[in-house]
Scaffold this active site. Structure first.
Site, PDB file in Angstrom:
ATOM      1  N   CYS A  58      41.655  10.841  19.509  1.00 14.19           N
ATOM      2  CA  CYS A  58      41.222  10.944  20.906  1.00 14.19           C
ATOM      3  C   CYS A  58      41.980   9.994  21.819  1.00 14.19           C
ATOM      4  O   CYS A  58      42.340  10.363  22.949  1.00 14.19           O
ATOM      5  CB  CYS A  58      39.714  10.712  21.019  1.00 14.19           C
ATOM      6  N   HIS A 103      35.142   6.232  21.879  1.00 15.89           N
ATOM      7  CA  HIS A 103      35.747   7.503  22.253  1.00 15.89           C
ATOM      8  C   HIS A 103      36.247   7.418  23.685  1.00 15.89           C
ATOM      9  O   HIS A 103      35.683   6.691  24.510  1.00 15.89           O
ATOM     10  CB  HIS A 103      34.715   8.640  22.125  1.00 15.89           C
ATOM     11  N   ASP A 109      38.048  16.764  27.877  1.00 16.47           N
ATOM     12  CA  ASP A 109      38.159  15.980  26.648  1.00 16.47           C
ATOM     13  C   ASP A 109      38.911  16.802  25.606  1.00 16.47           C
ATOM     14  O   ASP A 109      38.380  17.755  25.045  1.00 16.47           O
ATOM     15  CB  ASP A 109      36.758  15.621  26.140  1.00 16.47           C
TER      16      ASP A 109
END
Length: 295
Positions: A68, A107, A122
């Site tokens: 991520c 995250h 995302d």
């Protein structure tokens, strides 16, 4: 770094003169269908550096994926280059085993504002909980997409991202595994606030995830990619292909156990990844073999 080179990497040849929702959606979908969510570097003896040039070289020029921190930071740069009003946010992922959200941010996600309307973008969650479109930041509204129904809930300034799970049908198995999800269950994904973050806020996390023996990214070698129909996921030696809505409210799972040689071949054929260093596949015993309900 060059935005046209990034577009070539994600196979996007459309216009980007208008920083609107339609353009954002198409670029986002190209990104998640060409750039895998993967943590293979840490299982190849490579260090993951959280600076834009390193990430650009790895993902755009070497045609790798990233986790991520890498994938969303690259997308952040691209959207800024195009002219979007975008900022970085920090999230706390939900741990199903502990039935709680992590105490510390682990995250990264993006907030994009278009004509005063905020969207969460995302590209770095991976697996079955990866949205395929920007999700409007509004509390309590079901937002159906091909992967499922997504929803945000807000409580005292904290936002919670969730998805309604579908049933799973396991191909060529008459009795589904005991952990098969039931339709209608809510899967909590992560929580976050709207406090803007800088990439430097995640440097310590980037280091921690590479050295801590307790986090799932050390315990599993992971590579997943969104397809036009669902997901490819390689965890350790287990390759899973999911097709969304194969039957009404049911996703099809096909699960295969690979040899070391087949792992390398699958990375090339399904994910377009050729590693420079030798991969040591990992899937610690006691953890689910596929990533459908873990990542």
């Amino acid at each position: 770094m060059n935005i046209q080179e990034y577009f070539a990497r994600i196979s996007y040849d459309g216009s980007h003169k208008d920083a609107d929702l339609q353009t954002l959606t198409v670029i986002f979908q190209h990104h998640i269908q060409t750039i895998p969510f993967e943590n293979l570097s840490m299982h190849c003896g490579e260090t993951i550096d959280l600076d834009l040039q390193s990430i650009y070289n790895k993902i755009v020029r070497k045609k790798r994926g990233g986790w991520c921190l890498e994938s969303n930071y690259l997308l952040f740069w691209a959207l800024k280059e195009i002219g979007y009003d975008v900022c970085i946010l920090g999230g706390n992922s939900y741990d199903p085993a502990e039935k709680t959200y992590t105490a510390h941010i682990n995250h990264i996600l993006l907030k994009v504002e278009i004509k005063g309307c905020p969207y969460i973008v995302d590209a770095g969650f991976g697996g079955a909980y990866q949205a395929w479109q920007p999700v409007m930041l509004i509390s309590g509204k079901d937002q159906p997409q091909i992967p499922g129904i997504f929803c945000f809930r807000e409580d005292n300034g904290i936002w919670y991202f969730e998805k309604v799970k579908r049933k799973h049908y396991i191909s060529e198995q008459s009795v589904p595994p005991t952990n098969t999800t039931e339709m209608g269950n809510i899967r909590k994904i992560y929580s976050f606030t709207l406090k803007p973050r800088h990439i430097d806020d995640f440097q310590e996390l980037n280091t921690y995830l590479q050295v801590s023996p307790d986090n799932i990214l050390r315990k599993k070698s992971i590579c997943s990619l969104q397809t036009t129909e669902g997901i490819y996921a390689l965890v350790g030696w287990t390759f899973t292909e999911m097709k969304y809505n194969y039957m009404e409210d049911t996703d099809l799972l096909q699960i295969t156990t690979l040899t070391d040689e087949e792992v390398e071949k699958t990375l090339k054929e399904k994910f377009n990844i050729v590693l420079e260093n030798k991969l040591v596949p990992v899937n610690v015993r006691g953890l689910p073999p596929n990533m459908v309900d873990t990542i």
